[in-house]
Each structure stands twice: as structure tokens, then as C-alpha cells.
Scaffold this motif. Structure first.
Motif, PDB file in Angstrom:
ATOM      1  N   GLU A  58      -9.590  -2.509   8.099  1.00 30.12           N
ATOM      2  CA  GLU A  58      -9.798  -1.064   8.064  1.00 30.12           C
ATOM      3  C   GLU A  58      -8.687  -0.401   7.249  1.00 30.12           C
ATOM      4  OE1 GLU A  58     -12.003  -0.010  12.254  1.00 30.12           O
ATOM      5  OE2 GLU A  58      -9.821  -0.210  12.308  1.00 30.12           O
ATOM      6  N   MET A  59      -8.946   0.832   6.795  1.00 25.55           N
ATOM      7  CA  MET A  59      -7.960   1.580   6.035  1.00 25.55           C
ATOM      8  C   MET A  59      -7.137   2.455   6.976  1.00 25.55           C
ATOM      9  SD  MET A  59      -8.457   0.362   3.097  1.00 25.55           S
ATOM     10  CE  MET A  59      -7.142   1.338   2.353  1.00 25.55           C
ATOM     11  N   ARG A  60      -5.814   2.504   6.726  1.00 30.59           N
ATOM     12  CA  ARG A  60      -4.893   3.278   7.556  1.00 30.59           C
ATOM     13  C   ARG A  60      -4.120   4.261   6.674  1.00 30.59           C
ATOM     14  NH1 ARG A  60      -6.305   0.455  12.438  1.00 30.59           N
ATOM     15  NH2 ARG A  60      -6.902  -1.638  11.709  1.00 30.59           N
ATOM     16  N   GLU A  61      -3.941   5.476   7.154  1.00 30.89           N
ATOM     17  CA  GLU A  61      -3.134   6.458   6.430  1.00 30.89           C
ATOM     18  C   GLU A  61      -1.670   6.288   6.797  1.00 30.89           C
ATOM     19  OE1 GLU A  61      -4.507  10.390   7.077  1.00 30.89           O
ATOM     20  OE2 GLU A  61      -6.433  10.071   6.067  1.00 30.89           O
ATOM     21  N   GLY A  62      -0.805   6.457   5.812  1.00 30.16           N
ATOM     22  CA  GLY A  62       0.618   6.305   6.078  1.00 30.16           C
ATOM     23  C   GLY A  62       1.468   6.860   4.953  1.00 30.16           C
ATOM     24  N   THR A  63       2.720   6.474   4.937  1.00 25.67           N
ATOM     25  CA  THR A  63       3.690   6.943   3.951  1.00 25.67           C
ATOM     26  C   THR A  63       4.463   5.759   3.384  1.00 25.67           C
ATOM     27  OG1 THR A  63       3.969   9.034   5.137  1.00 25.67           O
ATOM     28  CG2 THR A  63       5.682   8.435   3.558  1.00 25.67           C
ATOM     29  N   ALA A  64       4.678   5.780   2.097  1.00 26.07           N
ATOM     30  CA  ALA A  64       5.541   4.788   1.435  1.00 26.07           C
ATOM     31  C   ALA A  64       6.673   5.538   0.739  1.00 26.07           C
ATOM     32  CB  ALA A  64       4.752   3.954   0.438  1.00 26.07           C
ATOM     33  N   VAL A  65       7.828   4.900   0.658  1.00 31.12           N
ATOM     34  CA  VAL A  65       8.981   5.472  -0.035  1.00 31.12           C
ATOM     35  C   VAL A  65       9.644   4.380  -0.868  1.00 31.12           C
ATOM     36  CG1 VAL A  65      11.216   6.626   0.185  1.00 31.12           C
ATOM     37  CG2 VAL A  65       9.382   7.156   1.813  1.00 31.12           C
ATOM     38  N   LYS A  66      10.004   4.711  -2.099  1.00 24.64           N
ATOM     39  CA  LYS A  66      10.770   3.792  -2.949  1.00 24.64           C
ATOM     40  C   LYS A  66      12.082   4.472  -3.329  1.00 24.64           C
ATOM     41  CE  LYS A  66       7.056   0.882  -4.696  1.00 24.64           C
ATOM     42  NZ  LYS A  66       7.497  -0.263  -3.885  1.00 24.64           N
ATOM     43  N   ILE A  67      13.183   3.763  -3.075  1.00 20.11           N
ATOM     44  CA  ILE A  67      14.517   4.275  -3.333  1.00 20.11           C
ATOM     45  C   ILE A  67      15.202   3.347  -4.325  1.00 20.11           C
ATOM     46  CG2 ILE A  67      16.724   4.951  -2.303  1.00 20.11           C
ATOM     47  CD1 ILE A  67      15.105   4.961   0.422  1.00 20.11           C
ATOM     48  N   PHE A  68      15.427   3.838  -5.536  1.00 27.69           N
ATOM     49  CA  PHE A  68      16.139   3.078  -6.562  1.00 27.69           C
ATOM     50  C   PHE A  68      17.552   3.637  -6.686  1.00 27.69           C
ATOM     51  CE2 PHE A  68      11.752   2.297  -7.933  1.00 27.69           C
ATOM     52  CZ  PHE A  68      11.789   0.969  -8.307  1.00 27.69           C
ATOM     53  N   VAL A  69      18.534   2.752  -6.730  1.00 24.41           N
ATOM     54  CA  VAL A  69      19.914   3.202  -6.851  1.00 24.41           C
ATOM     55  C   VAL A  69      20.759   2.099  -7.484  1.00 24.41           C
ATOM     56  CG1 VAL A  69      20.497   2.430  -4.507  1.00 24.41           C
ATOM     57  CG2 VAL A  69      21.890   4.192  -5.595  1.00 24.41           C
ATOM     58  N   PRO A 255      -8.320  -9.479   0.403  1.00 25.77           N
ATOM     59  CA  PRO A 255      -9.108  -9.559   1.632  1.00 25.77           C
ATOM     60  C   PRO A 255      -8.315  -8.997   2.815  1.00 25.77           C
ATOM     61  CG  PRO A 255      -9.174 -11.645   0.439  1.00 25.77           C
ATOM     62  CD  PRO A 255      -8.114 -10.811  -0.212  1.00 25.77           C
ATOM     63  N   SER A 256      -8.999  -8.280   3.697  1.00 22.22           N
ATOM     64  CA  SER A 256      -8.363  -7.719   4.888  1.00 22.22           C
ATOM     65  C   SER A 256      -9.251  -7.982   6.087  1.00 22.22           C
ATOM     66  CB  SER A 256      -8.130  -6.217   4.728  1.00 22.22           C
ATOM     67  OG  SER A 256      -7.510  -5.665   5.867  1.00 22.22           O
ATOM     68  N   GLY A 257      -8.641  -8.342   7.213  1.00 19.69           N
ATOM     69  CA  GLY A 257      -9.401  -8.691   8.404  1.00 19.69           C
ATOM     70  C   GLY A 257      -9.613 -10.190   8.486  1.00 19.69           C
ATOM     71  N   SER A 258     -10.248 -10.628   9.557  1.00 19.03           N
ATOM     72  CA  SER A 258     -10.492 -12.054   9.751  1.00 19.03           C
ATOM     73  C   SER A 258     -11.917 -12.283  10.223  1.00 19.03           C
ATOM     74  CB  SER A 258      -9.511 -12.630  10.789  1.00 19.03           C
ATOM     75  OG  SER A 258      -9.653 -11.955  12.033  1.00 19.03           O
ATOM     76  N   GLY A 259     -12.404 -13.485   9.956  1.00 20.55           N
ATOM     77  CA  GLY A 259     -13.750 -13.839  10.389  1.00 20.55           C
ATOM     78  C   GLY A 259     -14.805 -12.941   9.772  1.00 20.55           C
ATOM     79  N   GLU A 260     -15.748 -12.466  10.610  1.00 24.91           N
ATOM     80  CA  GLU A 260     -16.833 -11.626  10.120  1.00 24.91           C
ATOM     81  C   GLU A 260     -16.349 -10.250   9.680  1.00 24.91           C
ATOM     82  OE1 GLU A 260     -19.740 -11.439  13.166  1.00 24.91           O
ATOM     83  OE2 GLU A 260     -20.348 -13.553  13.006  1.00 24.91           O
ATOM     84  N   ALA A 262     -13.693  -9.697   7.838  1.00 28.92           N
ATOM     85  CA  ALA A 262     -12.948  -9.769   6.586  1.00 28.92           C
ATOM     86  C   ALA A 262     -13.736  -9.120   5.451  1.00 28.92           C
ATOM     87  CB  ALA A 262     -12.624 -11.215   6.243  1.00 28.92           C
ATOM     88  N   LYS A 263     -13.054  -8.321   4.656  1.00 29.70           N
ATOM     89  CA  LYS A 263     -13.691  -7.665   3.519  1.00 29.70           C
ATOM     90  C   LYS A 263     -12.633  -7.354   2.467  1.00 29.70           C
ATOM     91  CE  LYS A 263     -14.862  -4.537   6.480  1.00 29.70           C
ATOM     92  NZ  LYS A 263     -15.425  -3.366   7.185  1.00 29.70           N
ATOM     93  N   MET A 264     -13.072  -7.164   1.236  1.00 28.40           N
ATOM     94  CA  MET A 264     -12.158  -6.787   0.170  1.00 28.40           C
ATOM     95  C   MET A 264     -11.873  -5.287   0.275  1.00 28.40           C
ATOM     96  SD  MET A 264     -11.398  -9.540  -1.443  1.00 28.40           S
ATOM     97  CE  MET A 264     -10.552  -8.838  -2.861  1.00 28.40           C
ATOM     98  N   LEU A 265     -10.599  -4.955   0.460  1.00 29.26           N
ATOM     99  CA  LEU A 265     -10.184  -3.563   0.555  1.00 29.26           C
ATOM    100  C   LEU A 265      -9.058  -3.291  -0.429  1.00 29.26           C
ATOM    101  CD1 LEU A 265     -10.166  -2.971   4.443  1.00 29.26           C
ATOM    102  CD2 LEU A 265     -11.926  -2.301   2.784  1.00 29.26           C
ATOM    103  N   THR A 266      -8.884  -2.017  -0.762  1.00 27.94           N
ATOM    104  CA  THR A 266      -7.877  -1.623  -1.746  1.00 27.94           C
ATOM    105  C   THR A 266      -6.828  -0.723  -1.108  1.00 27.94           C
ATOM    106  OG1 THR A 266      -9.507  -1.718  -3.541  1.00 27.94           O
ATOM    107  CG2 THR A 266      -7.466  -0.518  -3.962  1.00 27.94           C
ATOM    108  N   THR A 267      -5.625  -1.221  -1.018  1.00 30.33           N
ATOM    109  CA  THR A 267      -4.475  -0.406  -0.609  1.00 30.33           C
ATOM    110  C   THR A 267      -4.064   0.453  -1.797  1.00 30.33           C
ATOM    111  OG1 THR A 267      -3.669  -1.943   1.074  1.00 30.33           O
ATOM    112  CG2 THR A 267      -2.043  -0.483   0.060  1.00 30.33           C
ATOM    113  N   LYS A 268      -3.817   1.760  -1.544  1.00 27.83           N
ATOM    114  CA  LYS A 268      -3.430   2.677  -2.617  1.00 27.83           C
ATOM    115  C   LYS A 268      -2.220   3.499  -2.198  1.00 27.83           C
ATOM    116  CE  LYS A 268      -8.131   3.341  -4.437  1.00 27.83           C
ATOM    117  NZ  LYS A 268      -9.184   4.350  -4.771  1.00 27.83           N
ATOM    118  N   ALA A 269      -1.341   3.765  -3.155  1.00 27.21           N
ATOM    119  CA  ALA A 269      -0.209   4.663  -2.936  1.00 27.21           C
ATOM    120  C   ALA A 269      -0.093   5.576  -4.156  1.00 27.21           C
ATOM    121  CB  ALA A 269       1.080   3.886  -2.725  1.00 27.21           C
TER     122      ALA A 269
END
Length: 298
Positions: A58-69, A255-260, A262-269
Motif C-alpha cells: 500500500e502507499m503511505r504518506e510521509g516526509t523525507a529530508v536530505k541534508i548535505f553538508v 514490488p511491494s507486499g508479499s504473496g497475493e 504483492a504488486k508493483m508500486l512507485t515510491t515518490k518524493a
């Protein structure tokens, strides 16, 4: 009379005594004044991203952060130095975080990669940790004669492991390379160790896999695409064509999930906000407003 040994003979000697992998060659990297003005100014670049994370089918909403230094690094201890000295060298460090919720419980993920700025080669150190209510996982690579690996997990069969890997390209270091010089990104059919986050979340063996790597330009952005046929996984990073090559978004199809389920999903940021500040000095209550400027919840 001193004995002269050719470079070839020295390598054969190392192989003979068992050192089949020698340290990365010290090829000097010429940093431009533009690069130094941006990265050596005593601040970090922080970018927040709106995250759509695939997990458990399943798709989940969240936050990503990248810190370059830019930081100074101690090569023997392989840690951040407290001060610059003749023993240290500069690195571009990336701390990359994700936070999202699966049902009742949260996930917190952090990856770190330290990439040398004084010479070409591989990342000096890479680590990742994953925390969720079921337990914790951690993995670390130290680039010495080999890639020295330490891996820990609460899963049966994955508990505590120490092993060496032959040196190969690292997916984790590609983000650093984009910011340093995209021209150094490897392309073609190559061997690459996938991101530590992916390896741990999907219980894959830590090793190099075959990958097709290519660069392209789409509209106003450049792209770097990694396709792992054996893992049925594709990562696509979108970044600005010109210096300082800011990363605007990325996609990961797997692929995300297991067994029945499982499906191809796209994580996006997708980029939300970006600041360039000395965040380590912004730890008071009055600094909470900076999180609002980054679009982050308190």
C-alpha cells in the motif's frame, strides 16, 4: 643498495599475501571556486520532500529530508573530526531521512554517506538504520582495504553479521556524486550495491547486483536512472542541470507486499522546501519556526 619494485610487482605481492583489494587510488579532484563558495561556507543545505512511500503493498504518506553538508573527516577512525588538522580530509556528507506510518505504527529511516572531496574513489563510509515498533535494523560499510560490513537486525537469520565485500559502485554514494559532479556518475552495464534502506526493508543480500545505469535530460531537469533486472527495481533521480545540481525529486519502482498482496508500486518524493543554514546551532525553542519554513510538522 635500495631495492626498486615496480607498481605491477607491488600489486602482485599484495595479491600473493592475500590483499587482493588495495585501497582506492588517491586521484586528486580539482574543486572549483564556485563549489567551495557554496559548500565550504559553514552551512548545510536542507531539503524537505513530500513522500509517497510503498510499504506492505500500500502507499503511505510521509516526509523525507536530505541534508548535505561539508565536514572534515578522520580517515583512521572514519568519523567526523572535531576540528581541521593535517590528519583530516573534507567530505560531502549526506544524511537522508524518511518518516511515514503503516497502520498503527511509524517507520523512521536514516541513511548516511560520507564522500571524499579531495580525491576520486568510493564513499568512505555508509550507514543506515531503520526503526519501527517491531524492532531495529542497522548496517554500516567502512571503506578500507575491502568494504568492511557490519549488519544487525531483529529478524531471525539476519541478526549480527560481519563480512567483507569486494569494492563496487554504491547506490548510496550516487546522491553525493550528483551534487559534486554528475559527470562522475557511472553509466552502462555495471555492478552496484543497492541502497542500504532497500536491502534492509526487503531482506535482500548485501552484495553487488547487475544494474543498467544511464543519464538523460527531461524538460528542465537531468535524470539518473538505475535499473536492477534481478531485483525488478528501478530508481530514477531528477536533479538540476546546473551547479549546485539540486535534487528535486525521485521515483523508485519495486514490488511491494508479499504473496497475493504483492504488486508493483512507485515510491515518490517531490521537493517541498529548501534552506541553507547552520542547523546545528538552531536547537532552541525559538528555532521551531525553521521547521515551518521547511514545511515540517512540529
Amino acid at each position: 643498495m635500495m631495492l626498486k619494485i615496480s607498481k605491477f610487482a607491488f600489486i602482485l605481492f599484495l595479491i600473493f599475501i592475500g590483499c587482493d583489494k588495495i585501497p582506492d587510488p588517491a586521484q586528486d579532484r580539482k574543486l572549483s571556486s564556485e563549489f567551495k563558495e557554496y559548500w565550504f561556507d559553514g552551512t548545510a543545505e536542507i531539503t524537505s520532500y513530500d513522500l509517497e512511500q510503498a510499504r506492505y503493498g500500500e502507499m503511505r504518506e510521509g516526509t523525507a529530508v536530505k541534508i548535505f553538508v561539508k565536514e572534515d573527516f578522520l580517515p583512521e577512525e572514519q568519523v567526523k573530526a572535531n576540528e581541521t588538522s593535517e590528519r583530516t580530509f573534507p567530505v560531502l556528507k549526506l544524511n537522508s531521512t524518511k518518516e511515514f506510518i503503516t497502520g498503527i505504527y511509524p517507520y523512521s529511516i536514516m541513511e548516511s554517506s560520507f564522500f571524499p572531496l579531495h580525491k576520486e574513489g568510493h564513499a568512505t563510509k555508509v550507514s543506515a538504520s531503520i526503526q519501527e515498533w517491531c524492532g531495529q535494523q542497522f548496517i554500516q560499510l567502512n571503506n578500507r582495504t575491502h568494504f568492511e560490513m557490519n549488519s544487525h537486525s531483529y529478524f531471525e537469520g539476519e541478526a549480527d553479521k560481519q563480512f567483507n565485500l569486494p569494492k563496487a559502485h554504491l547506490e548510496n554514494e550516487t546522491w553525493n556524486l550528483i551534487r559534486i559532479d554528475p559527470a562522475e556518475l557511472p553509466t552502462g552495464e555495471i555492478d552496484m550495491i543497492p541502497s542500504f534502506e532497500y536491502l534492509k526493508l526487503n531482506h535482500q543480500e548485501a552484495k553487488a547486483y547487475k544494474v543498467s545505469a544511464k543519464k538523460a535530460t527531461e524538460d528542465s531537469l537531468s535524470t539518473y536512472t538505475l535499473n536492477y533486472p534481478d531485483l525488478n527495481r528501478t530508481l530514477k533521480i531528477f536533479y538540476q542541470k546546473d551547479f549546485p545540481f539540486e535534487i528535486e525529486k525521485w521515483e523508485e519502482i519495486t514490488p511491494s507486499g508479499s504473496g497475493e498482496n504483492a504488486k508493483m508500486l512507485t515510491t515518490k518524493a517531490i521537493k517541498n522546501k529548501r534552506l541553507k543554514i547552520d542547523y546545528w546551532n538552531k536547537n532552541g525553542k525559538n528555532d521551531l519556526s525553521l521547521r515551518e519554513k521547511l514545511g515540517l510538522k512540529k
